[in-house]
Design a protein around this motif. Structure first.
Motif, short mmCIF file in Angstrom:
data_model
loop_
_atom_site.label_atom_id
_atom_site.label_comp_id
_atom_site.label_asym_id
_atom_site.label_seq_id
_atom_site.Cartn_x
_atom_site.Cartn_y
_atom_site.Cartn_z
N GLU A 1 0.83 -1.20 0.00
CA GLU A 1 0.00 0.00 0.00
C GLU A 1 0.87 1.26 0.00
N LEU B 1 -3.25 -5.58 -7.64
CA LEU B 1 -3.00 -7.02 -7.67
C LEU B 1 -3.52 -7.69 -8.93
N ALA B 2 -4.52 -7.06 -9.56
CA ALA B 2 -5.05 -7.65 -10.78
C ALA B 2 -4.01 -7.60 -11.89
N SER C 1 -1.50 -10.26 -11.37
CA SER C 1 -2.01 -11.56 -11.78
C SER C 1 -1.86 -11.78 -13.28
N GLU C 2 -2.00 -10.72 -14.05
CA GLU C 2 -1.92 -10.87 -15.51
C GLU C 2 -0.49 -10.88 -16.03
N ARG D 1 0.86 -17.40 -8.27
CA ARG D 1 -0.18 -18.38 -7.98
C ARG D 1 -0.41 -18.52 -6.49
N PHE E 1 -2.39 -15.72 -4.67
CA PHE E 1 -3.85 -15.79 -4.66
C PHE E 1 -4.37 -17.08 -4.04
N LYS E 2 -3.61 -18.16 -4.17
CA LYS E 2 -4.12 -19.46 -3.72
C LYS E 2 -3.59 -19.88 -2.36
N LEU F 1 -4.81 -8.61 2.46
CA LEU F 1 -4.66 -7.75 1.30
C LEU F 1 -5.34 -8.36 0.07
N SER G 1 -9.02 -8.20 0.25
CA SER G 1 -9.67 -6.89 0.23
C SER G 1 -9.67 -6.33 -1.19
N VAL G 2 -9.17 -7.14 -2.14
CA VAL G 2 -9.13 -6.67 -3.52
C VAL G 2 -10.45 -6.95 -4.21
N LEU G 3 -11.03 -5.90 -4.77
CA LEU G 3 -12.27 -6.07 -5.51
C LEU G 3 -11.96 -6.87 -6.75
N GLY G 4 -12.73 -7.87 -7.01
CA GLY G 4 -12.43 -8.71 -8.16
C GLY G 4 -12.05 -10.11 -7.69
N VAL G 5 -11.20 -10.20 -6.63
CA VAL G 5 -10.98 -11.49 -5.99
C VAL G 5 -12.27 -11.81 -5.24
N THR G 6 -12.75 -10.80 -4.53
CA THR G 6 -13.98 -10.91 -3.79
C THR G 6 -15.00 -10.04 -4.51
#
Lengths: 315, 321
Positions: B43, B217-218, B221-222, B242, B245-246, B256, B259-264
């Protein structure tokens, strides 16, 4: 079906610039119902901020009408506007800029309360401000602080408390969390949702962050170059976007899932200038499904089933 | 065994301020493998940009490097003189691009002039090959009509194009390692997607190594293979994307990620991290995350946890693991 709280009809806002007329908002028809959480997404420069400023009559519309509780807001005279300001509140994007650095939290929140005659005596003000601070998960001791003594998240909570203070019917939220870190963002969004349910509020979010809108909105709209291209219930829009721009936009959003198969980008090129938008459908130069009609005739926002509307000649 | 191109050991950096010393970095440890994209996340104020700038020794005057080593191949970058950094490292070995492409380009000069300037300083190419190299670099980043575009000025380009020009400038000098500090934060999603596509192409075709600094974080991931998670000037966890996220192990990483929109995707399930990021003038003793950690025990407030290896490519700094 719930009551219509806000409606725009053919709303337009053009700005003059040396290069020509900028069609920032170009014919927007919207219906917002009481108690709804509406989220409008679009990329920078699509006109979403201008749209809400025109709805709030912070800008005078070039053409078209805005009805709030059935009354045209352009029929409000100057001295009646104060009443409208009490019913429609706004939370701004950057909490560092939207609070006066020389006013304490108490001063900041007591201003609207005094202006609208909701509390006059110091005692009344204190009671209301403490309650508002509690609603926002803050303490009475924060009242004496200045903005520079607060973190970004706390500042934005003060911004929300100030909007809630006048007990509005609708709150416009212009990218309320984009200046904040993710862990802080969660807190604000949860507090907002709680306040909405407790106070039966209507929210109008605008954001470029589709992931944020998908969490907070029930109804979602997509804006491109001054026009609404698609609107509908959130689940349907997300699972089955119809407009080629919506499809491209959603696909461009990076997904935080390491197992996702990476798709090739569909949206080529960049957003054209709103000074000389392309004729016909203004998305046609970037659209993979373009045909002759798209270059000549502007598509209207057509009503489909399930309260969905889309502006595309394919449908 | 993969070759390690950059290895940061026990890096400590402090800033002198009126209020006292700010310990921006306190023992940062990370390794970047050649040919991979390595994400550095955290952050605001966690020290991720400071880490990137320290590698290139681009810190402000009030910063002091208090200790540690930065190995680039066999060289310890902290031991080089300013002149050696300028001649041997910056631009031709390690390059950096910044968040705001608008302020990284000079508005008074054409794109070609500015890339040429970089090439003349940092590349060994003979002068008659410059034009060709610049054109190829601009085409590599998929800028349309590169031959004409290079004669334009920055204000004639959009934000996404300017950021691609920055990449092209970097490519023309052929560095081994790129440090990218929030390169897409100022861009719209569709433009960001195009930019990510360009980076992915460079990874596949040029075997470029990138240290990618971001809070998003998105995007990690990409793009990224490995990730280092920073919190309040320290590394909380080094792991694969991996696992991020897993299988996140540090309590901060776990919170963290969730709290990411898109994971949740629902508001109810979204995680909140109680409290706020500590100020680094007087950071909490022991583990700097302990005041916000639900798993904290007595030792957490006394001793800072060292990074320990859980599995290959997975180290974590937590007493509870």
């Amino acid at each position: 079906m719930t009551d219509i709280l806000l409606e725009t009809q053919g709303l337009k806002k053009y700005f003059n610039s040396p290069a020509g007329e900028v069609k920032a908002v170009d014919g927007v028809d919207l219906i917002i119902r009481q108690g709804q959480s509406f989220g409008l997404v679009g990329e920078s420069g699509c006109g979403k901020s201008t749209l809400i400023r025109t709805i709030l009559r912070l800008l005078e519309p070039t053409e078209g009408k805005v009805f709030f509780k059935g009354r045209d807001i352009n029929s409000y005279r100057k001295n009646e506007l104060l009443k409208l300001r009490k019913e429609m509140a706004m939370v701004f994007q950057d909490p560092h800029l939207s609070l006066n650095p020389r006013m304490t939290v108490f001063d900041t929140i007591s201003r609207p309360l005094k202006i609208h005659g909701l509390a006059r005596k110091k005692q009344e003000l204190l009671v209301q401000i403490v309650e508002l601070l509690h609603t926002m998960g803050m303490q009475a001791e924060h009242m004496v602080r200045f903005p520079h003594e607060l973190s970004g998240g706390q500042k934005q909570r003060i911004g929300v408390a100030r909007a809630l203070a006048v007990e509005p019917d609708i709150i416009f939220l212009d990218e309320p969390t984009s200046a904040l870190d993710v862990s802080v963002q969660t807190k604000i969004l949860k507090l907002l949702e709680k306040a909405r349910q407790e106070r039966n509020l209507t929210f109008f979010f605008i954001s470029h962050d589709i992931n944020m809108i998908r969490v907070v909105a029930d109804v979602m709209g997509v804006m491109y170059l001054g026009k609404i291209v698609e609107i509908g219930p959130k689940e349907l829009l997300l699972s089955d976007p119809l407009h080629p721009y919506t499809q491209g936009l959603f696909q461009a959003v990076p997904e935080p899932d390491p197992d996702k198969i990476i798709q090739e980008v569909q949206l080529e090129g960049e957003v054209p200038s709103p000074i000389n938008p392309p004729p016909g459908c203004n998305f046609n130069p970037r659209c993979p499904f373009v045909w002759d009609l798209c270059k000549e005739v502007e598509p209207m926002l057509k009503e489909l089933e399930d309260e969905r509307r889309v502006a595309c000649h394919k449908y | 065994m993969e070759e390690i191109i950059l290895k940061i050991e026990d890096l400590k950096v402090a800033f002198d301020t009126e209020e006292g010393d700010v310990e921006a970095l306190d023992g940062v440890e990370l390794e970047v493998k050649k040919g991979t994209f390595h994400g550095l996340i955290g952050e605001t104020g966690c020290g991720k940009s400071v880490t990137g700038k320290t590698v290139l020794r681009l810190l402000d005057n009030n910063a002091r490097i208090k200790g540690g080593r930065i190995h680039y191949g066999n060289i310890d970058l902290l031991k080089l003189t300013e002149k050696q950094m300028e001649k041997q490292i910056r631009g031709n070995e390690i390059a950096m691009i910044f968040q705001d492409p608008g302020s990284s380009l000079n508005p008074l000069f054409t794109i070609k002039y500015q890339i040429e300037e970089a090439v003349s300083m940092y590349s060994n190419l003979p002068r008659n090959k410059w034009n060709q190299a610049i054109l190829e670099a601009l085409q590599r980043v998929k800028l349309p009509d590169a031959a004409n575009l290079m004669h334009r000025y920055p204000h004639q380009l959009s934000g996404g194009m300017k950021q691609r020009v920055m990449i092209a400038m970097m490519l023309a000098c052929q560095p081994q390692l790129l440090i990218a500090d929030e390169p897409t934060t100022a861009l719209d999603v569709s433009i960001q997607a195009q930019f990510i596509k360009v980076l992915r192409d460079l990874k596949e075709n040029l075997n470029l190594t990138v240290l990618y600094i971001t809070h998003d974080l998105a995007v990690i991931s990409e793009l990224c293979d490995y990730v280092s998670v920073m919190y309040a000037g320290r590394i909380a966890e080094n792991l694969t994307t991996r696992d991020l996220f897993k299988n996140p192990q540090h309590p901060y990483t776990d919170k963290l990620v969730h709290s990411v929109l898109g994971v949740t995707t629902t508001l109810e399930a979204l995680e909140e991290i109680p409290g706020s990021v500590p100020r680094l003038i007087n950071p909490p003793a022991g583990c700097r995350f302990h005041p916000r950690c639900q798993e904290a025990i007595a030792i957490c407030s006394k001793e800072a946890p060292p990074l320990q290896e859980l599995a290959p490519n997975h180290t974590v700094a937590c007493h509870r693991r």
